[in-house]
Structure formats: C-alpha cells, structure tokens
Design a protein around this motif. Structure first.
Motif, PDB file in Angstrom:
ATOM      1  N   GLY A  20     -22.938  -2.637   0.528  1.00 18.88           N
ATOM      2  CA  GLY A  20     -22.731  -3.964   1.085  1.00 18.88           C
ATOM      3  C   GLY A  20     -21.269  -4.396   1.070  1.00 18.88           C
ATOM      4  O   GLY A  20     -20.372  -3.606   0.758  1.00 18.88           O
ATOM      5  N   PRO A  21     -21.011  -5.661   1.383  1.00 16.36           N
ATOM      6  CA  PRO A  21     -19.642  -6.138   1.590  1.00 16.36           C
ATOM      7  C   PRO A  21     -18.859  -6.338   0.290  1.00 16.36           C
ATOM      8  O   PRO A  21     -18.452  -7.452  -0.052  1.00 16.36           O
ATOM      9  CB  PRO A  21     -19.851  -7.460   2.331  1.00 16.36           C
ATOM     10  N   ILE A  22     -18.648  -5.268  -0.435  1.00 20.14           N
ATOM     11  CA  ILE A  22     -17.853  -5.317  -1.659  1.00 20.14           C
ATOM     12  C   ILE A  22     -16.412  -5.688  -1.309  1.00 20.14           C
ATOM     13  O   ILE A  22     -15.922  -5.376  -0.221  1.00 20.14           O
ATOM     14  CB  ILE A  22     -17.910  -3.954  -2.386  1.00 20.14           C
ATOM     15  N   GLY A  23     -15.734  -6.369  -2.204  1.00 27.51           N
ATOM     16  CA  GLY A  23     -14.350  -6.755  -1.976  1.00 27.51           C
ATOM     17  C   GLY A  23     -13.388  -5.611  -2.223  1.00 27.51           C
ATOM     18  O   GLY A  23     -13.744  -4.568  -2.778  1.00 27.51           O
ATOM     19  N   ARG A  24     -12.132  -5.827  -1.834  1.00 27.23           N
ATOM     20  CA  ARG A  24     -11.120  -4.790  -1.974  1.00 27.23           C
ATOM     21  C   ARG A  24     -10.915  -4.397  -3.440  1.00 27.23           C
ATOM     22  O   ARG A  24     -10.873  -3.216  -3.779  1.00 27.23           O
ATOM     23  CB  ARG A  24      -9.810  -5.275  -1.354  1.00 27.23           C
ATOM     24  N   VAL A  25     -10.804  -5.392  -4.305  1.00 25.89           N
ATOM     25  CA  VAL A  25     -10.585  -5.109  -5.723  1.00 25.89           C
ATOM     26  C   VAL A  25     -11.813  -4.394  -6.307  1.00 25.89           C
ATOM     27  O   VAL A  25     -11.691  -3.439  -7.079  1.00 25.89           O
ATOM     28  CB  VAL A  25     -10.287  -6.401  -6.505  1.00 25.89           C
ATOM     29  N   GLY A  26     -12.991  -4.850  -5.919  1.00 24.27           N
ATOM     30  CA  GLY A  26     -14.212  -4.216  -6.405  1.00 24.27           C
ATOM     31  C   GLY A  26     -14.309  -2.770  -5.966  1.00 24.27           C
ATOM     32  O   GLY A  26     -14.744  -1.901  -6.742  1.00 24.27           O
ATOM     33  N   ILE A  62     -11.762  -0.734  -5.282  1.00 24.17           N
ATOM     34  CA  ILE A  62     -10.776   0.041  -6.045  1.00 24.17           C
ATOM     35  C   ILE A  62     -11.316   0.360  -7.436  1.00 24.17           C
ATOM     36  O   ILE A  62     -11.198   1.487  -7.923  1.00 24.17           O
ATOM     37  CB  ILE A  62      -9.443  -0.716  -6.128  1.00 24.17           C
ATOM     38  N   ARG A  63     -11.925  -0.637  -8.062  1.00 26.33           N
ATOM     39  CA  ARG A  63     -12.477  -0.408  -9.406  1.00 26.33           C
ATOM     40  C   ARG A  63     -13.597   0.610  -9.406  1.00 26.33           C
ATOM     41  O   ARG A  63     -13.811   1.322 -10.389  1.00 26.33           O
ATOM     42  CB  ARG A  63     -12.992  -1.736  -9.970  1.00 26.33           C
ATOM     43  N   ASN A  64     -14.334   0.685  -8.293  1.00 31.28           N
ATOM     44  CA  ASN A  64     -15.496   1.574  -8.241  1.00 31.28           C
ATOM     45  C   ASN A  64     -15.233   2.889  -7.522  1.00 31.28           C
ATOM     46  O   ASN A  64     -16.160   3.678  -7.341  1.00 31.28           O
ATOM     47  CB  ASN A  64     -16.653   0.839  -7.553  1.00 31.28           C
ATOM     48  N   LEU A  65     -13.990   3.138  -7.122  1.00 32.92           N
ATOM     49  CA  LEU A  65     -13.676   4.391  -6.428  1.00 32.92           C
ATOM     50  C   LEU A  65     -14.082   5.636  -7.223  1.00 32.92           C
ATOM     51  O   LEU A  65     -14.595   6.596  -6.640  1.00 32.92           O
ATOM     52  CB  LEU A  65     -12.184   4.456  -6.081  1.00 32.92           C
ATOM     53  N   PRO A  66     -13.868   5.656  -8.552  1.00 34.64           N
ATOM     54  CA  PRO A  66     -14.289   6.865  -9.286  1.00 34.64           C
ATOM     55  C   PRO A  66     -15.774   7.165  -9.135  1.00 34.64           C
ATOM     56  O   PRO A  66     -16.184   8.334  -9.174  1.00 34.64           O
ATOM     57  CB  PRO A  66     -13.938   6.522 -10.739  1.00 34.64           C
ATOM     58  N   GLY A  67     -16.584   6.128  -8.925  1.00 36.10           N
ATOM     59  CA  GLY A  67     -18.017   6.338  -8.762  1.00 36.10           C
ATOM     60  C   GLY A  67     -18.370   7.100  -7.512  1.00 36.10           C
ATOM     61  O   GLY A  67     -19.440   7.716  -7.435  1.00 36.10           O
ATOM     62  N   LEU A  68     -17.484   7.086  -6.505  1.00 39.47           N
ATOM     63  CA  LEU A  68     -17.732   7.856  -5.289  1.00 39.47           C
ATOM     64  C   LEU A  68     -17.672   9.356  -5.550  1.00 39.47           C
ATOM     65  O   LEU A  68     -18.185  10.151  -4.763  1.00 39.47           O
ATOM     66  CB  LEU A  68     -16.708   7.484  -4.212  1.00 39.47           C
ATOM     67  N   TYR A  69     -17.050   9.734  -6.644  1.00 41.64           N
ATOM     68  CA  TYR A  69     -16.886  11.159  -6.945  1.00 41.64           C
ATOM     69  C   TYR A  69     -17.942  11.688  -7.914  1.00 41.64           C
ATOM     70  O   TYR A  69     -18.149  12.896  -7.985  1.00 41.64           O
ATOM     71  CB  TYR A  69     -15.477  11.412  -7.495  1.00 41.64           C
ATOM     72  N   ASP A  70     -18.589  10.801  -8.661  1.00 36.65           N
ATOM     73  CA  ASP A  70     -19.646  11.279  -9.559  1.00 36.65           C
ATOM     74  C   ASP A  70     -21.023  10.715  -9.191  1.00 36.65           C
ATOM     75  O   ASP A  70     -22.010  10.960  -9.883  1.00 36.65           O
ATOM     76  CB  ASP A  70     -19.320  10.964 -11.017  1.00 36.65           C
ATOM     77  N   GLY A  71     -21.095   9.961  -8.090  1.00 41.92           N
ATOM     78  CA  GLY A  71     -22.375   9.457  -7.602  1.00 41.92           C
ATOM     79  C   GLY A  71     -22.849   8.166  -8.229  1.00 41.92           C
ATOM     80  O   GLY A  71     -23.885   7.626  -7.833  1.00 41.92           O
ATOM     81  N   VAL A 130     -23.838   4.381  -6.476  1.00 41.54           N
ATOM     82  CA  VAL A 130     -25.129   3.907  -5.979  1.00 41.54           C
ATOM     83  C   VAL A 130     -25.803   2.962  -6.965  1.00 41.54           C
ATOM     84  O   VAL A 130     -26.807   2.319  -6.622  1.00 41.54           O
ATOM     85  CB  VAL A 130     -26.064   5.079  -5.644  1.00 41.54           C
ATOM     86  N   LYS A 131     -25.253   2.862  -8.183  1.00 45.28           N
ATOM     87  CA  LYS A 131     -25.797   1.932  -9.170  1.00 45.28           C
ATOM     88  C   LYS A 131     -25.194   0.535  -9.039  1.00 45.28           C
ATOM     89  O   LYS A 131     -25.628  -0.399  -9.712  1.00 45.28           O
ATOM     90  CB  LYS A 131     -25.545   2.468 -10.582  1.00 45.28           C
ATOM     91  N   HIS A 132     -24.209   0.398  -8.166  1.00 46.02           N
ATOM     92  CA  HIS A 132     -23.575  -0.911  -7.963  1.00 46.02           C
ATOM     93  C   HIS A 132     -24.591  -1.879  -7.346  1.00 46.02           C
ATOM     94  O   HIS A 132     -25.426  -1.474  -6.522  1.00 46.02           O
ATOM     95  CB  HIS A 132     -22.366  -0.757  -7.039  1.00 46.02           C
ATOM     96  N   PRO A 133     -24.538  -3.169  -7.717  1.00 48.01           N
ATOM     97  CA  PRO A 133     -25.505  -4.143  -7.176  1.00 48.01           C
ATOM     98  C   PRO A 133     -25.514  -4.239  -5.658  1.00 48.01           C
ATOM     99  O   PRO A 133     -26.539  -4.610  -5.069  1.00 48.01           O
ATOM    100  CB  PRO A 133     -25.052  -5.469  -7.805  1.00 48.01           C
ATOM    101  N   LEU A 134     -24.397  -3.912  -5.006  1.00 45.42           N
ATOM    102  CA  LEU A 134     -24.337  -3.989  -3.555  1.00 45.42           C
ATOM    103  C   LEU A 134     -24.731  -2.687  -2.865  1.00 45.42           C
ATOM    104  O   LEU A 134     -24.716  -2.605  -1.638  1.00 45.42           O
ATOM    105  CB  LEU A 134     -22.930  -4.399  -3.108  1.00 45.42           C
ATOM    106  N   ALA A 135     -25.074  -1.681  -3.638  1.00 48.51           N
ATOM    107  CA  ALA A 135     -25.453  -0.387  -3.060  1.00 48.51           C
ATOM    108  C   ALA A 135     -26.958  -0.282  -2.908  1.00 48.51           C
ATOM    109  O   ALA A 135     -27.721  -0.809  -3.719  1.00 48.51           O
ATOM    110  CB  ALA A 135     -24.930   0.745  -3.934  1.00 48.51           C
TER     111      ALA A 135
END
Length: 263
Positions: free
Chosen positions: A195-201, A203-212, A215-220
C-alpha cells in the motif's frame, strides 16, 4: 544451438526450433534470455507436448534460479548432467497488443519504475544498479491506483499503492525476495501488494525486500490467486522477467505445469 544477435532473436530461434521438432532447450544468459525463449515456445507448446528448459546462468540477475540455488553455473551444470527436472507453471498476460508469457515476475508501480530506470541507465551495474535505481526513484516517489479484480470478484480494487507484483517465483532484481512464499508449481499467482507507504517508511523497510519480511508490514498484502483482471485506463510501464515494457494489461492467468525446467 543458436546465438542471439538482437532483442527478440531468442524467441525467433525457439519458435523455429519448436517447428523443427525440438522439445528441449537451454537458456545461456540471464532472466531476459529465458523470458524470450519462453515467449518463443508459447503459445505453440501444448499440454500434450511440454517443452523442457535448462539454464546456464550467465546474465546479470539470474533471479529465477535463486529459488533453487545460489551456486549459479556450478549447480546448473550438475543439474544438466543429472537431468533433474520439475514442473513449472507459466503465467500468461493478455494485453491490448497481444499475449506474453513469463515464469518469474510481473511488477507494476515503484518496482517497475526502478527496473525501468535501471535498464535505461544502469544496465551493466549488476545488483548495485538496482540499489542505485531504488534510491533515485525515491526522489520522484509516486503512489497511485492500478484498478484490478481477482478470481472473478465483482469489486474493483482502486486503492493507491506503492507497487503490485504478480509472481511465479520468489526473487527479482538478483537477490530481492519479493514473494517469499511463491512456488513455481502451485498453479497459482502470488500477488503481492504494498500500500501507500511513505518515503521514510520505505527506506526503513528496504532490507525487508531482500529477506522477504516486507510482507509482514501492515500495508503489505499477499494473496494466491488464479486470475487477475486489470481495469486500467491507459498503458503502464511494467517489468516482466527483467524486461521493461509499456503495456495496456487486460488479464493474467496461469498455465499449470506447462513447462519442465532443469534445476
């Protein structure tokens, strides 16, 4: 054996080889090469004659094979010698200009924007090119709706989002695990929506794109579906198995077990 000389040449070689009776193929290159071969084999291939595709991963990302190994050429060579095969689904995208087939990922939104920038400016940078494109795309951050419905549901989802991906396998961009629970032989599309996560959010969650773990983020959201109907007003940039194309997407469905792969 054929050597490609231009974009689309692998598709042409595969079509000619299929017409000549060949049913076993090997992709020497990356995701883009196997994508072209798949689009040369389909829709010619049928359930009565299933093609076999092996890989010699000499490309930049080789994302598809990361579902099975991180040993690259060594593993592929061993698999070829041993003849290890398994079924693989093929995803079919119908758009206003025709039909495309793929075995890895289709993405729309931020992820496609990154792939477009990477292809146009950083195509020879490898994984660093993806990293650079991500941060440059943050500067023109866009969150927008891509209206669609799934599995015949009447309601059209018009919510703004950062990106949508429609996956047959787990990885993209080399080592980004966009669809951590995808399997190539489930007969389903792994649909990942962020979903429409913000820019700062982001950046903070970029590492999660590499370990999967993204998808645990509330907007995913992650869904396993059989069909997607797009309700787009105009063509959009998409990334499909590493290739960047502008398409007016209409429907997406699955051809279960339509391909044998050597892995």
């Amino acid at each position: 054996m054929g050597e490609t000389s231009s974009t689309g040449h692998a598709s042409e070689l595969a079509r000619v080889a299929w017409a000549d009776g060949y049913r076993r193929f090997i992709s020497v290159g990356g995701d883009g090469t196997s994508y072209e071969i798949v689009n040369g084999l389909f829709p010619l291939a049928t359930s009565e004659e299933i093609p076999t595709l092996a890989f010699l991963p000499l490309g930049t990302g080789n994302s598809f094979l990361r579902d099975f190994t991180d040993r690259g050429v060594e593993h592929s060579t061993e698999s070829l010698i041993a003849g290890h095969t398994r079924k693989c689904d093929v995803l079919r995208l119908t758009h206003r200009g025709g039909v495309l087939h793929y075995i890895n990922i289709l993405s729309i939104g931020f992820s496609a924007d990154v792939a477009t920038l990477r292809a146009r400016r950083f195509s020879h940078w490898g994984e660093v090119g993806y990293q650079t494109a991500i941060f440059l795309c943050l500067a023109r951050f866009r969150r927008r709706p891509f209206p669609l419905s799934v599995d015949g549901e009447g309601e059209i989802d018009r919510r703004p989002c950062l990106f949508l991906t429609f996956n047959n396998s787990k990885f993209t961009g080399g080592t980004m695990m966009i669809a951590p629970t995808a399997e190539v032989d489930y007969g389903l599309i792994e649909f990942v929506r962020w979903g429409p996560i913000g820019r700062v959010g982001l950046i903070r969650n970029l590492p999660g794109l590499y370990d999967g773990t993204h998808v645990k983020h509330p907007l995913a959201e992650v869904r396993k579906v059989r069909r997607v109907d797009f309700h787009l007003d105009a063509p959009v940039d998409v990334m499909i198995d590493g290739e960047v194309i502008t398409l007016h997407c209409q429907t997406l469905d699955v051809l279960p077990g339509a391909l044998n792969i050597v892995v």
